[in-house]
Motif scaffolding. Structure first.
Motif, PDB file in Angstrom:
ATOM      1  N   GLY A 111      38.491  34.424  41.912  1.00 45.13           N
ATOM      2  CA  GLY A 111      38.411  33.820  43.229  1.00 45.13           C
ATOM      3  C   GLY A 111      37.554  32.578  43.224  1.00 45.13           C
ATOM      4  O   GLY A 111      36.620  32.447  42.422  1.00 45.13           O
ATOM      5  N   GLN A 112      37.861  31.664  44.148  1.00 44.13           N
ATOM      6  CA  GLN A 112      37.100  30.431  44.298  1.00 44.13           C
ATOM      7  C   GLN A 112      36.340  30.460  45.614  1.00 44.13           C
ATOM      8  O   GLN A 112      36.875  30.881  46.639  1.00 44.13           O
ATOM      9  CB  GLN A 112      38.044  29.216  44.254  1.00 44.13           C
ATOM     10  CG  GLN A 112      37.348  27.872  44.319  1.00 44.13           C
ATOM     11  CD  GLN A 112      37.366  27.241  45.702  1.00 44.13           C
ATOM     12  OE1 GLN A 112      38.088  27.693  46.586  1.00 44.13           O
ATOM     13  NE2 GLN A 112      36.559  26.213  45.900  1.00 44.13           N
ATOM     14  N   SER A 113      35.076  30.061  45.576  1.00 48.68           N
ATOM     15  CA  SER A 113      34.255  29.949  46.779  1.00 48.68           C
ATOM     16  C   SER A 113      34.213  31.287  47.528  1.00 48.68           C
ATOM     17  O   SER A 113      33.854  32.307  46.953  1.00 48.68           O
ATOM     18  CB  SER A 113      34.779  28.802  47.652  1.00 48.68           C
ATOM     19  OG  SER A 113      33.866  28.456  48.665  1.00 48.68           O
ATOM     20  N   MET A 114      34.616  31.328  48.804  1.00 44.96           N
ATOM     21  CA  MET A 114      34.572  32.585  49.553  1.00 44.96           C
ATOM     22  C   MET A 114      35.500  33.626  48.955  1.00 44.96           C
ATOM     23  O   MET A 114      35.236  34.830  49.022  1.00 44.96           O
ATOM     24  CB  MET A 114      34.917  32.339  51.018  1.00 44.96           C
ATOM     25  CG  MET A 114      33.830  31.619  51.795  1.00 44.96           C
ATOM     26  SD  MET A 114      32.322  32.606  51.997  1.00 44.96           S
ATOM     27  CE  MET A 114      32.855  33.730  53.293  1.00 44.96           C
ATOM     28  N   GLY A 115      36.600  33.185  48.355  1.00 39.57           N
ATOM     29  CA  GLY A 115      37.481  34.120  47.662  1.00 39.57           C
ATOM     30  C   GLY A 115      36.790  34.734  46.456  1.00 39.57           C
ATOM     31  O   GLY A 115      37.018  35.899  46.116  1.00 39.57           O
ATOM     32  N   GLY A 116      35.910  33.953  45.820  1.00 35.68           N
ATOM     33  CA  GLY A 116      35.139  34.478  44.709  1.00 35.68           C
ATOM     34  C   GLY A 116      34.147  35.530  45.157  1.00 35.68           C
ATOM     35  O   GLY A 116      33.954  36.548  44.485  1.00 35.68           O
ATOM     36  N   LEU A 117      33.515  35.297  46.311  1.00 35.78           N
ATOM     37  CA  LEU A 117      32.595  36.306  46.834  1.00 35.78           C
ATOM     38  C   LEU A 117      33.347  37.597  47.149  1.00 35.78           C
ATOM     39  O   LEU A 117      32.853  38.694  46.854  1.00 35.78           O
ATOM     40  CB  LEU A 117      31.889  35.783  48.086  1.00 35.78           C
ATOM     41  CG  LEU A 117      30.927  36.762  48.761  1.00 35.78           C
ATOM     42  CD1 LEU A 117      29.845  37.238  47.799  1.00 35.78           C
ATOM     43  CD2 LEU A 117      30.296  36.133  50.000  1.00 35.78           C
ATOM     44  N   THR A 118      34.532  37.479  47.726  1.00 36.34           N
ATOM     45  CA  THR A 118      35.333  38.675  47.987  1.00 36.34           C
ATOM     46  C   THR A 118      35.649  39.407  46.689  1.00 36.34           C
ATOM     47  O   THR A 118      35.560  40.640  46.611  1.00 36.34           O
ATOM     48  CB  THR A 118      36.636  38.302  48.708  1.00 36.34           C
ATOM     49  OG1 THR A 118      36.327  37.691  49.964  1.00 36.34           O
ATOM     50  CG2 THR A 118      37.510  39.522  48.946  1.00 36.34           C
ATOM     51  N   ALA A 119      36.007  38.661  45.655  1.00 35.19           N
ATOM     52  CA  ALA A 119      36.301  39.275  44.353  1.00 35.19           C
ATOM     53  C   ALA A 119      35.068  39.977  43.797  1.00 35.19           C
ATOM     54  O   ALA A 119      35.153  41.098  43.269  1.00 35.19           O
ATOM     55  CB  ALA A 119      36.798  38.208  43.379  1.00 35.19           C
ATOM     56  N   LEU A 120      33.912  39.346  43.927  1.00 37.10           N
ATOM     57  CA  LEU A 120      32.659  39.945  43.458  1.00 37.10           C
ATOM     58  C   LEU A 120      32.399  41.271  44.170  1.00 37.10           C
ATOM     59  O   LEU A 120      32.072  42.286  43.529  1.00 37.10           O
ATOM     60  CB  LEU A 120      31.511  38.961  43.707  1.00 37.10           C
ATOM     61  CG  LEU A 120      30.103  39.288  43.202  1.00 37.10           C
ATOM     62  CD1 LEU A 120      29.260  38.017  43.149  1.00 37.10           C
ATOM     63  CD2 LEU A 120      29.375  40.325  44.073  1.00 37.10           C
TER      64      LEU A 120
END
Length: 278
Positions: A111-120
């Motif tokens: 995920g990138q940016s907020m999508g990365g936080l969701t993935a985390l």
């Protein structure tokens, strides 16, 4: 590119809801890029759309089963969901993975940016469905009290409606990133309009304003690749702290790329990810 499929998520509450949002079912519009191999789920950033991943998905389809989807409140998914909390976003990841039969130990979340936080957060809460994690310009730092104000001001700065695609591409900085952001607009009265609702996007970042996510980072157990843009928004000390707490974390920097690393230099991101996943 790929096959479009809609996943429906039933909602019962409005925790973290946007003003005027609906508590009914949420539609998540997905692109199944096909491919053989381990599942790779791609999550875009705030106010973005799944089409941002098309170029990267095309490269990975030779080695992975690739799925991308529009987050709730974005793209073609439900525009005004009743719940835009981080927990709701994590439930969406699981719903999409289960719909495509990908919710297993071989799944890679990127995920990138907020999508990365969701993935985390998904990897932290559900380690059984995450073999590896790729975070592009994303991490657990916070709280960011001014973030809702900053996001609101950024969205208010968009000259909506954009008269044409060329104007939109130029406003978003031109190049691949400008084209991708412009592709997220839709025709409407007087020109092109965003698919994302300003108030929903502001509501989406409210949790980030109030708290950090380092406790969730402590619960991540899978290998992690953190990718920063050389000119991006993620601070080097955040990535360094992530590695100090999770020593197996690999950090890569893409020179010249901004916050949208996946758009600014798709080839470089692919090389970093492919080497990591191999």
């Amino acid at each position: 590119m790929g096959t479009t499929i809609t996943v429906t998520v039933e909602e019962s509450g409005t925790e973290g809801g946007a003003a005027g949002g609906s508590a009914g079912p949420v539609r998540l519009v997905c692109t199944d890029h096909g491919g053989d191999g381990p599942p790779l789920l791609l999550l875009h950033g705030l106010a973005g759309h799944r089409g941002e991943w098309d170029a990267l998905a095309a490269r990975f389809a030779a080695t992975h089963r690739v799925i991308a989807f529009d987050a709730r409140g974005s793209g073609e998914s439900t525009r005004r969901p009743g719940d835009v909390s981080r927990a709701a976003q994590v439930r969406d990841v699981l719903a999409v993975a289960r719909r495509f039969g990908l919710a297993g130990e071989e799944t890679v979340l990127a995920g990138q940016s907020m999508g990365g936080l969701t993935a985390l957060l998904a990897a932290a809460a559900h380690p059984e469905v995450c073999r590896a994690l790729v975070l592009v310009e994303a991490g657990p730092a916070g709280p960011s009290p001014r973030l809702p104000e900053q996001i609101g001001a950024w969205l208010d700065s968009w000259p909506v409606p954009f008269p044409d695609v060329a104007t939109a591409e130029a406003f978003f900085g031109g190049g691949p990133a400008g084209r991708a952001w412009a592709a997220g607009l839709v025709p409407g009265p007087g020109g092109l309009h965003p698919r994302a609702d300003r108030d929903v996007m502001v509501a989406t970042v409210q949790e980030n304003a109030r708290r950090h996510f380092w406790g969730d980072w402590d619960r991540v157990r899978c290998p992690v690749l953190v990718v920063r843009g050389g000119n991006g928004a993620m601070k080097p000390d955040e990535a360094d702290r992530m590695r100090s707490l999770h020593p197996a974390t690999r950090i890569a920097v893409v020179p010249g790329a901004g916050h949208d690393v996946h758009l600014d230099d798709t080839a470089a991101l692919y090389r970093e990810m492919a080497a990591f996943l191999a």
